[in-house]
Design an enzyme around this catalytic site. Structure first.
Site, short mmCIF file in Angstrom:
data_model
loop_
_atom_site.label_atom_id
_atom_site.label_comp_id
_atom_site.label_asym_id
_atom_site.label_seq_id
_atom_site.Cartn_x
_atom_site.Cartn_y
_atom_site.Cartn_z
N TRP A 158 -20.23 -45.30 29.67
CA TRP A 158 -20.17 -46.70 30.10
C TRP A 158 -20.97 -46.95 31.37
CZ3 TRP A 158 -18.40 -46.42 34.96
CH2 TRP A 158 -17.61 -45.31 35.29
N ASN A 159 -21.30 -45.90 32.14
CA ASN A 159 -21.84 -46.19 33.47
C ASN A 159 -23.31 -46.61 33.47
OD1 ASN A 159 -22.70 -43.62 32.94
ND2 ASN A 159 -22.16 -42.79 34.94
N PRO A 183 -21.33 -46.13 21.34
CA PRO A 183 -21.21 -46.41 22.78
C PRO A 183 -19.78 -46.19 23.26
CG PRO A 183 -21.14 -48.46 21.53
CD PRO A 183 -21.31 -47.36 20.51
N ALA A 184 -19.62 -46.11 24.58
CA ALA A 184 -18.29 -45.97 25.17
C ALA A 184 -17.47 -47.24 24.90
CB ALA A 184 -18.42 -45.75 26.68
N GLY A 235 -21.87 -37.77 29.05
CA GLY A 235 -20.48 -38.06 29.41
C GLY A 235 -19.93 -36.94 30.27
N SER A 236 -18.62 -36.77 30.21
CA SER A 236 -17.98 -35.79 31.09
C SER A 236 -18.19 -34.36 30.60
CB SER A 236 -16.48 -36.09 31.15
OG SER A 236 -15.94 -36.03 29.85
N LEU A 258 -24.15 -34.05 31.40
CA LEU A 258 -22.73 -34.07 31.78
C LEU A 258 -22.53 -34.45 33.25
CD1 LEU A 258 -21.84 -30.83 29.76
CD2 LEU A 258 -21.80 -33.22 28.99
N CYS A 291 -23.54 -40.07 37.66
CA CYS A 291 -23.48 -38.60 37.60
C CYS A 291 -24.33 -37.97 38.70
CB CYS A 291 -23.95 -38.13 36.24
SG CYS A 291 -25.51 -38.89 35.78
N GLU A 391 -15.57 -34.66 40.78
CA GLU A 391 -16.33 -35.92 40.84
C GLU A 391 -15.37 -37.03 41.26
OE1 GLU A 391 -18.03 -35.97 36.69
OE2 GLU A 391 -19.71 -36.90 37.70
P1 NAP Z 1 -16.48 -39.45 28.66
O1 NAP Z 1 -15.05 -39.77 28.70
O2 NAP Z 1 -16.87 -38.04 28.38
O3 NAP Z 1 -17.11 -40.44 27.56
C1 NAP Z 1 -18.47 -40.45 27.25
C2 NAP Z 1 -18.64 -40.83 25.79
O4 NAP Z 1 -18.02 -39.84 24.99
C3 NAP Z 1 -17.99 -42.16 25.41
O5 NAP Z 1 -18.74 -42.78 24.40
C4 NAP Z 1 -16.65 -41.72 24.87
O6 NAP Z 1 -16.08 -42.65 23.97
C5 NAP Z 1 -17.05 -40.46 24.15
N1 NAP Z 1 -15.95 -39.53 23.93
C6 NAP Z 1 -14.78 -39.43 24.60
N2 NAP Z 1 -14.01 -38.45 24.05
C7 NAP Z 1 -14.73 -37.93 23.02
C8 NAP Z 1 -14.48 -36.93 22.07
N3 NAP Z 1 -13.35 -36.22 22.06
N4 NAP Z 1 -15.43 -36.66 21.14
C9 NAP Z 1 -16.58 -37.34 21.13
N5 NAP Z 1 -16.88 -38.33 22.00
C10 NAP Z 1 -15.97 -38.61 22.94
O7 NAP Z 1 -17.24 -39.83 29.99
P2 NAP Z 1 -17.20 -41.20 30.76
O8 NAP Z 1 -15.97 -41.22 31.58
O9 NAP Z 1 -17.42 -42.35 29.84
O10 NAP Z 1 -18.50 -41.09 31.66
C11 NAP Z 1 -18.49 -40.54 32.92
C12 NAP Z 1 -19.00 -39.12 32.88
O11 NAP Z 1 -20.32 -39.09 32.35
C13 NAP Z 1 -19.09 -38.53 34.27
O12 NAP Z 1 -18.64 -37.21 34.26
C14 NAP Z 1 -20.59 -38.59 34.56
O13 NAP Z 1 -21.00 -37.67 35.52
C15 NAP Z 1 -21.17 -38.35 33.22
N6 NAP Z 1 -22.54 -38.87 33.12
C16 NAP Z 1 -23.56 -37.98 33.03
C17 NAP Z 1 -24.86 -38.42 32.97
C18 NAP Z 1 -26.00 -37.46 32.84
O14 NAP Z 1 -27.08 -37.88 32.44
N7 NAP Z 1 -25.82 -36.19 33.17
C19 NAP Z 1 -25.13 -39.79 32.98
C20 NAP Z 1 -24.07 -40.68 33.08
C21 NAP Z 1 -22.77 -40.18 33.13
P3 NAP Z 1 -14.82 -43.57 24.39
O15 NAP Z 1 -15.32 -44.46 25.46
O16 NAP Z 1 -14.51 -44.30 23.14
O17 NAP Z 1 -13.74 -42.66 24.84
#
Ligand code: NAP
Length: 487
Positions: A158-159, A183-184, A235-236, A258, A291, A391
């Protein structure tokens, strides 16, 4: 009043699957809440396995003709999309700001940033070169060609609702792959709006589909369906690790962008004014929810007082408010959980001896219905505090003193993450030494915002696998095929 009706109708949002707009088959929806006000922005289809299966089948069908186009032909669609993103910049920024709370002016910047990936990859598609290799026999010729990997899935956070999508879908499209985007749940409307632009650009049905809904069933289908050959996830780290396990069954290719825990080092020879401005930009962008945000600000003990004074003054001048206001610089946290995590980190640091230089609480008054936290600076931070290892994902800047270059590099590297690191110095020898010693995929030297479409973005250690952007970002969507020709 909303002006988004020209792009998407917020009262009747649908998923974009196989070139058609569809509600969830079970009729279910979920609500997207504006974190600035706590009010519902819109209801979005709650798709699941069936819709994902349809999108995958459509992508498989579309791959047959899409992959046969030349990269130059495919690039025309990307350039059209790039143009449309600029044309609808205001609407896209408004949607983003309403659904996940990015300050409007910053959201406009993200639209430009997201579009830049489409332009870069459109141009880079011309350079999907192969290789010829000298043969060991006179009657043989050896070559390597690069072909699209097939149907891919993009799971985005989402970010950066648009940029994380275009830096996956852009290279996939130009490489000749077809995609399904999930998407998120906090930012699905941006993805739906992107689907609208895909339709307007005349991209053939099935080349890009958008499925909104719960991550569990959608990702189960993505990982279990043998048609999907590659998944790109941002994502995370926690979810990324689970996906590694899930991908093992069919050995699907996986790119992972991540989490991070960026050190931001200010040496005694730095330009303190520039360093403080850089630290504000890095730390408070997207309300601290990136991130690559500065998570640990290390400052040489001899300049810590002066730096803190300049930094705090800049932080206190940041305007906090409803993200839709173009003059706002710091918006709300995306969720209640996010806000509580920020509170926990500040509370933990204060209970272990840190001192507040500014901020330190939720914003009350007119903004009390939103998820706002004051821009906060903490001094006297040490490694026992949660904020130095987890984080924070919020507007809190911890300042940590150091005495020597060796000591600060050791501290900076003492994390399981390895995404971005920053340092400020005017000493050229130190610049080389420190750049090479930091164990991070992205280094900003006297540069707080190093990410651009033409450079590789990605992490070391538990921050991920693979790179996005740059020519490297295209490699992720290509297979190398070696052909030995006898004659
Ligand atoms: P997240 O909870 O891991 O979610 C990211 C995406 O994964 C969302 O679309 C989410 O869908 C989906 N997801 C959640 N649980 C899942 C599962 N069990 N299986 C498959 N997909 C799943 O992360 P977030 O809180 O949205 O984002 C923040 C994190 O992203 C932070 O740790 C940040 O550092 C990281 N990030 C990294 C980068 C990079 O390029 N390295 C860039 C931006 C963000 P739902 O929303 O439907 O749960």
């Amino acid at each position: 009043m909303l002006k988004t009706s020209g792009l998407v109708d917020l009262t009747e949002l649908k998923m974009y699957v196989n070139g058609e707009w569809k509600a969830a088959q079970n009729g279910e929806t979920f609500s997207v809440i504006n974190p600035s006000t706590g009010k519902v922005v819109a209801k979005v289809p709650n798709g699941g396995r069936q819709e994902t299966q349809q999108a995958i089948a459509a992508a498989e069908q579309a791959f047959k003709s899409w992959s046969k186009l030349t990269a130059m032909e495919r690039a025309k669609y990307l350039l059209k999309l790039h143009e449309l993103m600029h044309e609808y910049k205001h609407e896209l920024a408004e949607i983003m700001s309403l659904e996940m709370g990015k300050p409007f002016t910053e959201a406009e910047g993200e639209v430009d940033f997201a579009a830049s990936y489409l332009q870069w990859f459109a141009e880079e598609g011309r350079r999907i070169y192969g290789e010829t290799i000298p043969a060991s026999a006179a009657n043989k010729r050896l070559m390597v060609i690069r072909q699209p990997i097939g149907v891919v899935a993009a799971i985005t956070p989402w970010n950066f609702p648009l940029a994380m999508m275009t830096r996956k879908v852009g290279p996939a499209m130009v490489a000749g792959c077809t995609s399904i985007v999930k998407p998120a749940k906090q930012s699905p409307i941006s993805a739906i709006a992107f689907g609208k632009l895909v339709e307007m650009a005349g991209v053939p049905a099935g080349v890009v589909s958008i499925v909104t809904g719960n991550a569990g069933p959608i990702s189960d289908e993505i990982f279990e369906n043998p048609i999907v050959r590659k998944i790109s996830f941002t994502g995370s780290t926690e979810v990324g690790k689970m996906l590694v396990t899930k991908s093992a069954h069919q050995l699907k290719r996986l790119s992972l962008e991540l989490g991070g825990h960026a050190p931001f080092i200010v040496f005694e020879d730095a330009d303190l004014e520039e360093a403080a401005a850089g630290a504000v930009a890095s730390k408070f962008r997207n309300t601290g929810q990136t991130c690559v945000c500065a998570n640990r600000i290390y400052v040489h003990r001899s300049v810590i007082e002066k730096f803190s004074e300049i930094f705090v003054e800049k932080v206190q001048s940041l305007k906090v408010g409803n993200s839709i206001d173009p003059s706002v610089q710091v918006g709300p946290l995306v969720s209640k959980d996010g806000l509580e995590k920020v509170e926990e980190h500040v509370h933990d640091a204060l209970s272990k001896g840190a001192r507040l230089l500014c901020g330190g609480q939720r914003v009350s008054g007119e903004l009390a219905d939103g998820l706002f936290y004051e821009p906060t600076v903490l001094a006297g931070v040490n490694t026992d505090m949660l904020i130095t290892s987890e984080e924070t994902f919020g507007p809190v800047a911890p300042i940590i003193p150091f005495d020597t270059e060796e000591e600060v590099i050791e501290h900076a590297n003492s994390t399981e993450y390895g995404l971005a690191a920053y340092f400020y110095t005017q000493n050229i020898s130190r610049a080389v030494r420190v750049s090479e010693a930091l164990e991070f995929g992205i280094i900003g030297m006297n540069d707080a915002i190093p990410t651009v479409a033409q450079a590789p973005f990605g992490g070391m250690k538990e921050s991920g696998v693979g790179r996005e952007g740059g020519h490297q970002g295209l490699d992720e969507y290509l297979e190398e095929k070696y052909i030995s020709m006898g004659f």
